[in-house]
Structures are given as structure tokens and as C-alpha cells.
Design a protein around this motif. Structure first.
Motif, PDB file in Angstrom:
ATOM      1  N   LYS A 232       7.412   2.815 -10.444  1.00 39.96           N
ATOM      2  CA  LYS A 232       6.675   1.594 -10.788  1.00 39.96           C
ATOM      3  C   LYS A 232       7.531   0.355 -10.539  1.00 39.96           C
ATOM      4  N   GLU A 233       8.804   0.435 -10.882  1.00 37.04           N
ATOM      5  CA  GLU A 233       9.689  -0.698 -10.638  1.00 37.04           C
ATOM      6  C   GLU A 233       9.876  -0.941  -9.148  1.00 37.04           C
ATOM      7  N   ASP A 234       9.970   0.127  -8.360  1.00 34.13           N
ATOM      8  CA  ASP A 234      10.055  -0.031  -6.904  1.00 34.13           C
ATOM      9  C   ASP A 234       8.822  -0.745  -6.366  1.00 34.13           C
ATOM     10  N   TYR A 235       7.674  -0.384  -6.882  1.00 36.65           N
ATOM     11  CA  TYR A 235       6.404  -1.012  -6.468  1.00 36.65           C
ATOM     12  C   TYR A 235       6.444  -2.506  -6.737  1.00 36.65           C
ATOM     13  N   TYR A 236       6.840  -2.885  -7.933  1.00 32.52           N
ATOM     14  CA  TYR A 236       6.848  -4.306  -8.267  1.00 32.52           C
ATOM     15  C   TYR A 236       7.966  -5.072  -7.567  1.00 32.52           C
ATOM     16  N   ARG A 237       9.056  -4.413  -7.254  1.00 32.13           N
ATOM     17  CA  ARG A 237      10.093  -5.097  -6.465  1.00 32.13           C
ATOM     18  C   ARG A 237       9.589  -5.397  -5.055  1.00 32.13           C
ATOM     19  N   LEU A 238       8.800  -4.487  -4.492  1.00 30.50           N
ATOM     20  CA  LEU A 238       8.207  -4.758  -3.187  1.00 30.50           C
ATOM     21  C   LEU A 238       7.249  -5.946  -3.265  1.00 30.50           C
TER      22      LEU A 238
ATOM     23  N   ILE B 288       0.220   4.381  -2.222  1.00 28.99           N
ATOM     24  CA  ILE B 288       0.105   4.122  -3.663  1.00 28.99           C
ATOM     25  C   ILE B 288      -1.109   4.829  -4.254  1.00 28.99           C
ATOM     26  N   PHE B 289      -2.070   5.218  -3.419  1.00 30.35           N
ATOM     27  CA  PHE B 289      -3.283   5.872  -3.909  1.00 30.35           C
ATOM     28  C   PHE B 289      -3.177   7.397  -3.934  1.00 30.35           C
ATOM     29  N   ASN B 290      -2.026   7.929  -3.518  1.00 31.80           N
ATOM     30  CA  ASN B 290      -1.819   9.375  -3.501  1.00 31.80           C
ATOM     31  C   ASN B 290      -1.442   9.835  -4.910  1.00 31.80           C
TER      32      ASN B 290
ATOM     33  N   HIS C  44       0.814  -1.216   0.000  1.00 31.90           N
ATOM     34  CA  HIS C  44       0.000   0.000   0.000  1.00 31.90           C
ATOM     35  C   HIS C  44       0.850   1.270   0.000  1.00 31.90           C
ATOM     36  N   SER C  45       2.164   1.099   0.128  1.00 26.01           N
ATOM     37  CA  SER C  45       3.035   2.273   0.261  1.00 26.01           C
ATOM     38  C   SER C  45       4.350   2.026  -0.467  1.00 26.01           C
ATOM     39  N   VAL C  46       4.804   3.016  -1.212  1.00 24.42           N
ATOM     40  CA  VAL C  46       6.095   2.953  -1.894  1.00 24.42           C
ATOM     41  C   VAL C  46       6.865   4.229  -1.556  1.00 24.42           C
TER      42      VAL C  46
END
Length: 269
Positions: A139-145, A121-123, A114-116
Motif C-alpha cells: 500500500k505504501e508503494d502504491y501511494y509513493r507512486l 492493482i486490480f489483481n 494501474h500497476s505496483v
């Protein structure tokens, strides 16, 4: 057979109704299985309830578990009530979450990013000052998480894996196919299911999480799928279940799954 693995209630501070309301809504919708999966407390914070409008307090967790288990017994023979929970994934606090969650008899745990970079993530404002390269990096940071959450061994299901598009629909167009394919491979290798989450209709993006394009790639990589309405109101329980089932069939899926006692159960489509 109909099931819904992702529902919330008043304890998280941003959902309506109590657990019984969601169970009754599940029965009315023709479900045989309903998972109760409210948001975990913020175990990495000192306060009991650091964010009252996002998640339950730490002191509520035991009461939550007890209530679901009591209702499971009460509704036995009418509907199978499963004890689940939706857990945030914070790399710095993985062991704190693991320690608490292993103390309770969860049928399954949904892992959701929910947070990167410390921002929700909704901000949608997070994107305003970023250039094209920075969009790709976020986006890559999000998918790595998400990859890390899949490798953690904590979860049976990963929640809404493209929900970062929720309030920023342009997210889907940020070109990062390599990281997405890599993520789906990691999920498949770790035997975790992704949910088709129909709550995207409540956000600016509309539609489901994940997109049809991602579901097609998930099918290619052999990723298991499950269903979750992510209902924050009882009337949304099982929302669009039949439509999702039909779409999965057109993609090529022949079954989807749910979890009980952390064991996977296949359900023919």
C-alpha cells in the motif's frame, strides 16, 4: 454546470462504443463539458499494441487526437468536447511518456497508477500470500507512486487514487494513515486535482474512488477535486454526478474544477 472528465471508447480494447456515442450520451445527461480520455498506449513497450485489451496501440494515438479535435469542432455550441487522455505512470518510462504526450494539444492529462511492482492493482490474487507487514509495504508503494506522479509535472488530474481497493475491499483497512496524509499534501502542494470516480461501483469494492474518508482528508489539505465517471459504456456518462456534488457539499467543498488548455476552471457546487 455539469461536466465529466473521464470517458473511454473502443480503442482501449475493453470499452464499448465510439467517441461520438459518449458525446451524445453527455448531451443527453445535460453536460456542458465532456472530456474524452482513453488510455495511453504503452510507450515503454516495443510492440505497437502490447496489451490490446488494456490500451490503444501507438499507431492509433494520432487518429484518436484527430477524431476528438474534429468532434470538438462539430459539436461546438452544443457541448464543449475536451481532448484528454489517461496516462499510466511508470517511473522507468516517464520521459518516454512525456516526450510523446507533449506533442499533442491535450486539454488535460489524467495520471493513473494501474500497476505496483509489475502487478495490476486490480489483481486480487497478489494479496493471498502476503503477511500484514507486506500488505502495508504494498500500500505504501502504491501511494509513493502516486506521490511521484504528482511531482512529475505531467498531469492535471490524478485518477482513482484508492482504486487498489477495487477488487480487494480490505485494502482500505490496511493501516497507513501517515502515507495517505503525506500523499494528499504532495498533491495539494503541486496544485493537482483528484477525481471522484464513480466506476468503483463496477468492482468488488462498490462505491466511489476515493472513499469519503479520503475526501474528508483531501478537503483538510486543500486538494482540488473534479468529477469523472470513468465510463466504459456510454450509458455511464455522468453517472451519479449529482450525488457526488451533494456529498462534496456536506464535506465542506464549495467548488470543483475542470481543465481546458491545461488551465484550471472552478465550478461552484
Amino acid at each position: 454546470m455539469k461536466f465529466d472528465m473521464h470517458t473511454h471508447h473502443f480503442r482501449c480494447g475493453h470499452a464499448d462504443g465510439n467517441i461520438r456515442d459518449y458525446i451524445e450520451a453527455g448531451i443527453a445527461a445535460g453536460l456542458q463539458v465532456i472530456g474524452i480520455s482513453d488510455h495511453t498506449p504503452y510507450f515503454g513497450e516495443k510492440e505497437d499494441q502490447a496489451f490490446p485489451r488494456i490500451a490503444m496501440g501507438k499507431s492509433e494515438l494520432v487518429r484518436y487526437v484527430q477524431e476528438v479535435l474534429e468532434l470538438k469542432k462539430e459539436y461546438e455550441g452544443k457541448i464543449d468536447v475536451l481532448l484528454g487522455i489517461e496516462s499510466d505512470y511508470f517511473p522507468d518510462h516517464v520521459e518516454a511518456y512525456r516526450k510523446v504526450l507533449t506533442q499533442h494539444p491535450f486539454d488535460y492529462i489524467i495520471g493513473s497508477v494501474h500497476s505496483v511492482g509489475g502487478v495490476s492493482i486490480f489483481n486480487k490474487n497478489r494479496w493471498k500470500s502476503l503477511n500484514e507487514k507486506q500488505h502495508i509495504e504494498v500500500k505504501e508503494d502504491y501511494y509513493r507512486l502516486i506521490q511521484d506522479s504528482a511531482r512529475s509535472g505531467m498531469f492535471q488530474i490524478l485518477g482513482h487514487i484508492d482504486a487498489m481497493k477495487g477488487n480487494y475491499p480490505s485494502f482500505s483497512g490496511i493501516m497507513t494513515e501517515r502515507i495517505l496524509d503525506e500523499t494528499l499534501q504532495v498533491i495539494a502542494e503541486n496544485g493537482i486535482a483528484i477525481e471522484i470516480n464513480t466506476s468503483g461501483k463496477t468492482k468488488l469494492s462498490g462505491g466511489w474512488y476515493p472513499s469519503d474518508a479520503i475526501l474528508e482528508r483531501a478537503f483538510h489539505f486543500g486538494v482540488d477535486v473534479t468529477f469523472g465517471s470513468d465510463a466504459h459504456k456510454p450509458e455511464r456518462v455522468a453517472d451519479e454526478f449529482n450525488q457526488v456534488a451533494e456529498r462534496l457539499k456536506t464535506i465542506g467543498f464549495t467548488e470543483w474544477v475542470y481543465y481546458k488548455n491545461k488551465q484550471k476552471h472552478g465550478v461552484p457546487l
